[in-house]
Design a protein around this motif. Structure first.
Motif, short mmCIF file in Angstrom:
data_model
loop_
_atom_site.label_atom_id
_atom_site.label_comp_id
_atom_site.label_asym_id
_atom_site.label_seq_id
_atom_site.Cartn_x
_atom_site.Cartn_y
_atom_site.Cartn_z
N LYS A 276 0.82 -1.22 0.00
CA LYS A 276 0.00 0.00 0.00
C LYS A 276 0.86 1.27 0.00
O LYS A 276 0.49 2.27 -0.63
CB LYS A 276 -0.94 -0.02 1.21
N ILE A 277 1.99 1.22 0.68
CA ILE A 277 2.90 2.37 0.65
C ILE A 277 3.38 2.62 -0.78
O ILE A 277 3.38 3.76 -1.27
CB ILE A 277 4.11 2.13 1.59
N SER A 278 3.77 1.55 -1.45
CA SER A 278 4.24 1.69 -2.83
C SER A 278 3.11 2.11 -3.77
O SER A 278 3.34 2.83 -4.75
CB SER A 278 4.86 0.37 -3.31
N GLN A 279 1.89 1.67 -3.46
CA GLN A 279 0.74 2.09 -4.28
C GLN A 279 0.51 3.59 -4.15
O GLN A 279 0.23 4.28 -5.15
CB GLN A 279 -0.51 1.34 -3.84
N ILE A 280 0.66 4.12 -2.94
CA ILE A 280 0.52 5.57 -2.73
C ILE A 280 1.58 6.31 -3.54
O ILE A 280 1.27 7.29 -4.25
CB ILE A 280 0.66 5.91 -1.23
N CYS A 281 2.82 5.86 -3.46
CA CYS A 281 3.91 6.51 -4.19
C CYS A 281 3.66 6.48 -5.70
O CYS A 281 3.90 7.47 -6.40
CB CYS A 281 5.25 5.84 -3.87
N ALA A 282 3.16 5.35 -6.19
CA ALA A 282 2.90 5.21 -7.63
C ALA A 282 1.77 6.12 -8.07
O ALA A 282 1.87 6.80 -9.11
CB ALA A 282 2.58 3.75 -7.95
N GLU A 283 0.69 6.16 -7.30
CA GLU A 283 -0.47 6.97 -7.70
C GLU A 283 -0.22 8.46 -7.55
O GLU A 283 -0.91 9.27 -8.17
CB GLU A 283 -1.70 6.53 -6.91
N LEU A 284 0.76 8.84 -6.72
CA LEU A 284 1.13 10.25 -6.59
C LEU A 284 2.21 10.64 -7.60
O LEU A 284 2.70 11.77 -7.59
CB LEU A 284 1.63 10.54 -5.17
N ASN A 285 2.58 9.66 -8.46
CA ASN A 285 3.59 9.90 -9.52
C ASN A 285 4.93 10.38 -8.95
O ASN A 285 5.57 11.29 -9.50
CB ASN A 285 3.07 10.92 -10.54
N ILE A 286 5.35 9.76 -7.87
CA ILE A 286 6.63 10.12 -7.26
C ILE A 286 7.76 9.39 -8.00
O ILE A 286 7.72 8.17 -8.17
CB ILE A 286 6.63 9.76 -5.76
N ASP A 287 8.74 10.15 -8.43
CA ASP A 287 9.85 9.58 -9.19
C ASP A 287 10.74 8.72 -8.29
O ASP A 287 10.97 9.05 -7.13
CB ASP A 287 10.71 10.69 -9.81
N GLY A 288 11.25 7.63 -8.85
CA GLY A 288 12.19 6.79 -8.13
C GLY A 288 11.55 6.02 -6.99
O GLY A 288 10.32 5.98 -6.84
N LEU A 289 12.41 5.40 -6.19
CA LEU A 289 11.93 4.55 -5.09
C LEU A 289 12.33 5.08 -3.72
O LEU A 289 12.09 4.40 -2.70
CB LEU A 289 12.49 3.13 -5.26
#
Length: 355
Positions: A276-289
Motif C-alpha cells: 500500500k505504501i508503494s501504491q501511494i507513491c505510484a499513484e502520486l507519480n513520485i519519481d524513483g523509489l
C-alpha cells in the motif's frame, strides 16, 4: 584542566529538547533520524524565529554514546570495517590493538561560508610529492562521520556544495582528489538542513535526496505563545536551574532513543502495508523509489520509538507526509505540498483516518 558538567553548561547552555513546545512535527522527524540514520536526514523549512536552530541543537543532549577508536580523526567504529578509516583497517590487518573509547554522537555545524576544502578536507601536495606520504587534513565530513551534520540556511548554500554533502551522505564515503592523489574515508552522517522558504527553496533534484521534509510554522495559539515566551525568559535568567527542571524528562527520552535503536532491527512491517505504501507513491507519480524506502524506514523507526515490534497503519499515517510531500514537486516554481494531498491518498488506499 577538568571541567565539571555544570561548568560546561554555564559556558554553553543548551535549551532542553523536551521543553520545546509547538513544533512536534520537527521534533518527531529529528528523533526518527537519530533512531535510524539510514532514513536520510531531514530538511526543516519555516518562518524566521520559529526555533528551527534551537530545536536541532537541543538534540545534542539526547544523543546516545557510540564506541570509537581513540585518537582517530574519523570516529572509526572498532567493530565495523565499513566504518573504519584506512589507517584503522591497516592496524587491524597488522594485528595491532585498538584503544577504544566512547563519545556522544557528534553534531557538527557547517558554516554558510564554508569552502569545499573546509568541508571535504585537503591534501598536502608538497608533502605527498617530497616525502611520498598521503598527508591529509580532515574536513567537516570527517568530523561528522557517524554523527549529525547541521547546515543552517542550506537553501543559501552553493548548489555544488549541497551536491557534495548529499553525495557523501548517500554513499557514506568522502573522496578527495588532488593532482592524481586520491584519499577516501568513511563519512556516514545524518544531514539536517534548515531554511526560510522566503529566501528560496532547494531544487527538486536536491530536495529529493533528503529523507524527510518538515514545515515549521509560527505558533498561533495565544496561550502557547505566552508559554514559549515564559520558558525562554526562565531559561535566559537561569539556564542551569531551567535545565535541571527538565533533567528527568531529558534522561527518559534519551533512554527511549537508546532502546529504540537497539529494538529497530526487530521491528517488522507487513507485506500488505508495504504494498500500500508503494501504491501511494505510484499513484502520486513520485519519481524513483526513495519515497517507498524512506516511508518504510520511518514507520519502523516510529514503531521502535513506541516500543512496538510491528508497524500499524497509524505509524505510516504519521510519517508518510514527511517522507513524500517534497517529492511531489516537479516544477521548481511550485510550492511544496502541506502534506494534505499525501494524507488524502493514504486515507483512500488504507481506508484509515487519524482520530
Amino acid at each position: 584542566m577538568n571541567l565539571t558538567k555544570n561548568t560546561v553548561e554555564r559556558e554553553r547552555p543548551i535549551f532542553p529538547f523536551t521543553a520545546i513546545v509547538g513544533q512536534e512535527e520537527m521534533k518527531l522527524a529529528l528523533l526518527l533520524n537519530v533512531i535510524d540514520p539510514k532514513i536520510g536526514g531531514v530538511m526543516v523549512m519555516g518562518d524566521r524565529g520559529t526555533g528551527k536552530s534551537t530545536t536541532v541543537r537541543a538534540l545534542v543532549d539526547l544523543l546516545p554514546e557510540i564506541p570509537i577508536i581513540a585518537n582517530d580523526p574519523f570516529n572509526s567504529d572498532p567493530y565495523d570495517l565499513d566504518l573504519m578509516s584506512e589507517e584503522a583497517r591497516n592496524m587491524l590487518q597488522n594485528g595491532e590493538d585498538f584503544i577504544i573509547s566512547t563519545i556522544k554522537i557528534p553534531m557538527i555545524d557547517l558554516p554558510l561560508g564554508a569552502t569545499e576544502d573546509r568541508v571535504c578536507g585537503t591534501i598536502d601536495i608538497e608533502k605527498a610529492l617530497t616525502e611520498g606520504i598521503k598527508a591529509f587534513e580532515p574536513g567537516l565530513l570527517a568530523k561528522a562521520n557517524r554523527g549529525i551534520l547541521y547546515v543552517d540556511e542550506v537553501n543559501l548554500l552553493d548548489d555544488h556544495l549541497v551536491d557534495v554533502l548529499l553525495d557523501a551522505a548517500a554513499s557514506g564515503w568522502n573522496t578527495v582528489e588532488r593532482e592524481g592523489i586520491s584519499i577516501s574515508h568513511p563519512s556516514r552522517f545524518i544531514l539536517i538542513g534548515s531554511g526560510n522558504p522566503e529566501e528560496g527553496e532547494l531544487r527538486p533534484q536536491l530536495l529529493d535526496r533528503f529523507g524527510m521534509h518538515v514545515k515549521v510554522g509560527t505558533v498561533k495559539e495565544p496561550n502557547l505563545r505566552v508559554q514559549i515566551v515564559e520558558q525562554r525568559s526562565s531559561f535566559d535568567k537561569d539556564p542551569i536551574q531551567f535545565r535541571d527542571t527538565y533533567r528527568s524528562s531529558q534522561d527518559n527520552l534519551s533512554q527511549q532513543i537508546k532502546d529504540a535503536r537497539k529494538r529497530l532491527s526487530q521491528v517488522n512491517i507487513g507485506y500488505e502495508l508495504r504494498i500500500k505504501i508503494s501504491q501511494i507513491c505510484a499513484e502520486l507519480n513520485i519519481d524513483g523509489l526513495r519515497g517507498d524506502i524512506v516511508t518504510n524506514r520511518a514507520a519502523k523507526a516510529l514503531a521502535a520509538l513506541k516500543n512496538c515490534e510491528k508497524v500499524t497503519p497509524k505509524e505510516i499515517f504519521m510519517v508518510i507526509p514527511f517522507c513524500l510531500r517534497h517529492r511531489l514537486r516537479k516544477d521548481p516554481l511550485e510550492s511544496i505540498d502541506s502534506g494534505l494531498l499525501v494524507q488524502e491518498k493514504f486515507s483512500e488506499i488504507f481506508g484509515y483516518t487519524s482520530k
